[in-house]
Design an enzyme around this catalytic site. Structure first.
Site, PDB file in Angstrom:
ATOM      1  N   HIS A   1      -5.013 -14.280  -4.006  1.00 48.04           N
ATOM      2  CA  HIS A   1      -4.857 -15.491  -3.205  1.00 48.04           C
ATOM      3  C   HIS A   1      -5.329 -15.189  -1.789  1.00 48.04           C
ATOM      4  O   HIS A   1      -4.691 -14.423  -1.061  1.00 48.04           O
ATOM      5  CB  HIS A   1      -3.395 -15.933  -3.174  1.00 48.04           C
ATOM      6  CG  HIS A   1      -2.878 -16.370  -4.513  1.00 48.04           C
ATOM      7  ND1 HIS A   1      -1.540 -16.546  -4.763  1.00 48.04           N
ATOM      8  CD2 HIS A   1      -3.512 -16.677  -5.670  1.00 48.04           C
ATOM      9  CE1 HIS A   1      -1.376 -16.935  -6.010  1.00 48.04           C
ATOM     10  NE2 HIS A   1      -2.562 -17.013  -6.580  1.00 48.04           N
TER      11      HIS A   1
ATOM     12  N   SER B   1      -1.132 -11.590  -5.014  1.00 46.74           N
ATOM     13  CA  SER B   1      -1.066 -12.482  -3.856  1.00 46.74           C
ATOM     14  C   SER B   1      -0.549 -11.700  -2.651  1.00 46.74           C
ATOM     15  O   SER B   1      -1.199 -10.766  -2.206  1.00 46.74           O
ATOM     16  CB  SER B   1      -0.181 -13.697  -4.169  1.00 46.74           C
ATOM     17  OG  SER B   1      -0.146 -14.597  -3.084  1.00 46.74           O
ATOM     18  N   THR B   2       0.634 -12.032  -2.141  1.00 50.16           N
ATOM     19  CA  THR B   2       1.173 -11.378  -0.950  1.00 50.16           C
ATOM     20  C   THR B   2       1.300  -9.869  -1.165  1.00 50.16           C
ATOM     21  O   THR B   2       1.932  -9.430  -2.114  1.00 50.16           O
ATOM     22  CB  THR B   2       2.550 -11.966  -0.601  1.00 50.16           C
ATOM     23  OG1 THR B   2       2.458 -13.378  -0.532  1.00 50.16           O
ATOM     24  CG2 THR B   2       3.056 -11.408   0.723  1.00 50.16           C
TER      25      THR B   2
ATOM     26  N   MET C   1       3.968 -13.708  -4.113  1.00 42.26           N
ATOM     27  CA  MET C   1       4.993 -14.731  -4.069  1.00 42.26           C
ATOM     28  C   MET C   1       4.721 -15.782  -5.145  1.00 42.26           C
ATOM     29  O   MET C   1       3.574 -16.101  -5.438  1.00 42.26           O
ATOM     30  CB  MET C   1       5.006 -15.393  -2.691  1.00 42.26           C
ATOM     31  CG  MET C   1       6.186 -16.322  -2.425  1.00 42.26           C
ATOM     32  SD  MET C   1       6.082 -17.028  -0.753  1.00 42.26           S
ATOM     33  CE  MET C   1       6.200 -15.540   0.231  1.00 42.26           C
TER      34      MET C   1
ATOM     35  N   ASP D   1       2.413 -17.526 -10.163  1.00 42.66           N
ATOM     36  CA  ASP D   1       1.045 -17.632 -10.664  1.00 42.66           C
ATOM     37  C   ASP D   1       0.722 -16.401 -11.503  1.00 42.66           C
ATOM     38  O   ASP D   1       0.984 -15.271 -11.092  1.00 42.66           O
ATOM     39  CB  ASP D   1       0.062 -17.749  -9.493  1.00 42.66           C
ATOM     40  CG  ASP D   1      -1.354 -18.027  -9.947  1.00 42.66           C
ATOM     41  OD1 ASP D   1      -1.527 -18.580 -11.047  1.00 42.66           O
ATOM     42  OD2 ASP D   1      -2.290 -17.707  -9.191  1.00 42.66           O
TER      43      ASP D   1
END
Length: 378
Positions: free
Chosen positions: A225, A198-199, A318, A321
């Site tokens: 993401h 993600s991030t 973050m 998940d």
């Protein structure tokens, strides 16, 4: 101690709006604003903010050029604001390559189901990237598995790595520390590589995937993401940089060795069939699921189809998940690795997997690609 933020945008309305949102968080302080990239560069030199929010399209100096200049003179975590268009996606990816850590859509309603949730997301992102300082990565030699042929394009080293500074230490370019030894091969038989992030993921995925040779012997699935308009541009960018082939996944895609399939933003990616003859299913999924695409959903589906013949890697991001899906894979006998804390932009997703005792290896980003080749193709 408050996090000091510089807000950069050519729109006075947007500068005011972002400043008001950040001011609602007692941990955040907007110390100043700038109306263009050149003004931002000068203010960074004198004000030394902890975080910068940056627009892309501005007069005098655009956001991408400003990020490059800031990384030269005073490396600082940057959160980009982008339009959800194809051109906006390409520009945002260039900004990330220049050194920005993360991005958000400029229309806040595109990132959340309510105004309150959008406000919280912006505040959380700023707090998260403030904990990291951009550092200059040391170049890595070519893969030790040089006997594996490659595409004509050379392997490119990652543009940036991240590490934590000492308290009160100004951000300065340094060579990132790296673990030199590869983990011992497990001897397992594999049929799939699955990566979730993600991030910080766009830079991390580029760092990992550019280490894989063109004849990598297994298919690869990627869950990042990211909005739908971004995944098309991101897949094309990775395909141009990597020796393996990379494409945005489509419903019915047959999984092929040496090919990576990026889950399309706003949808879920699953598997059907059997190992060696599996196809991808791209579905709208349940609106109650927080993430589209969701790492947990793809990992869980991989566990059903591939069982233990999967190497799953959880990179920077973050939240948590990937933890539940990784647990299902581990129960089937699959291998699960996590990126280590020091090289993550946000040590959330990898930490969730590591703390749950699911990950067997915690590896620095510059080593992960080579370690994957060593484990799966060595």
């Amino acid at each position: 101690m408050t996090i000091r933020v510089l807000v950069v945008d050519d729109s006075s309305f947007f500068r005011r709006r972002v400043s008001e949102i950040l001011a609602q968080d007692p941990l955040l302080e907007v110390i100043d604003t700038a109306a263009n990239g050149r003004e931002a560069v000068e203010k960074v030199k004198t004000l030394r903010p902890d975080v910068i929010t940056m627009d892309i399209e501005m007069p005098v100096m655009d956001g991408i050029s400003a990020v490059r200049e800031i990384m030269k003179v005073s490396p600082t975590p940057v959160l980009m604001f982008s339009s959800l268009t194809h051109e906006g996606a390409r520009a945002t990816l260039e900004a990330l390559d220049a050194g920005a850590m993360d991005f958000l859509p400029k229309r806040f309603e595109d990132i959340a189901r309510s105004k309150e949730e959008a406000i919280l997301q912006l505040q959380q992102r700023v707090r998260a990237i403030a904990r990291r300082r951009p550092r200059v990565a040391s170049p890595r030699p070519a893969s030790t598995l040089s006997s594996l042929p490659s595409r004509t394009a050379p392997v490119r080293a990652p543009a940036a790595a991240f590490s934590r500074p000492n308290a009160g230490e100004p951000a300065q370019p340094v060579v990132a520390a790296e673990r030199r030894s590869l983990p011992r091969r497990s001897g397992k038989s594999y049929q799939l590589l699955a990566i979730g992030t993600s991030t910080g993921g766009p830079v991390a995925l580029q760092a990992v995937l550019t280490r894989l040779p063109a004849n990598f012997p297994h298919p690869i699935v990627l869950v990042q993401h990211m909005p739908g308009t971004f995944t098309t541009a991101f897949a094309a960018r990775l395909d141009g940089l990597c020796q393996i082939r990379v494409k945005e996944a489509e419903d019915g895609d047959v999984l092929r060795p040496g090919h990576a399939y990026l889950a399309p933003g706003g949808r879920q990616m699953m598997f059907e069939g059997r190992p060696g003859a599996a196809r991808l299913r791209i579905l709208d999924g349940n609106d109650k699921v927080n993430y589209k695409p969701c790492v947990d959903i793809t990992f869980a589906s991989a566990a059903k189809v591939y069982g233990g013949k999967v190497l799953a890697v959880v990179l920077t991001g973050m939240g948590a998940d990937g933890r539940d899906g990784a647990r299902l894979l581990k129960e089937q006998g699959a291998s699960v690795w996590a990126q280590d804390e020091e090289t993550c932009v946000v040590y959330g997703m990898p930490q969730a997997v590591a703390k749950a005792g699911i990950a067997t290896e915690s590896l620095p980003l510059p080593l992960i690609g080579e370690a994957i080749v060593h484990e799966m193709a060595g």
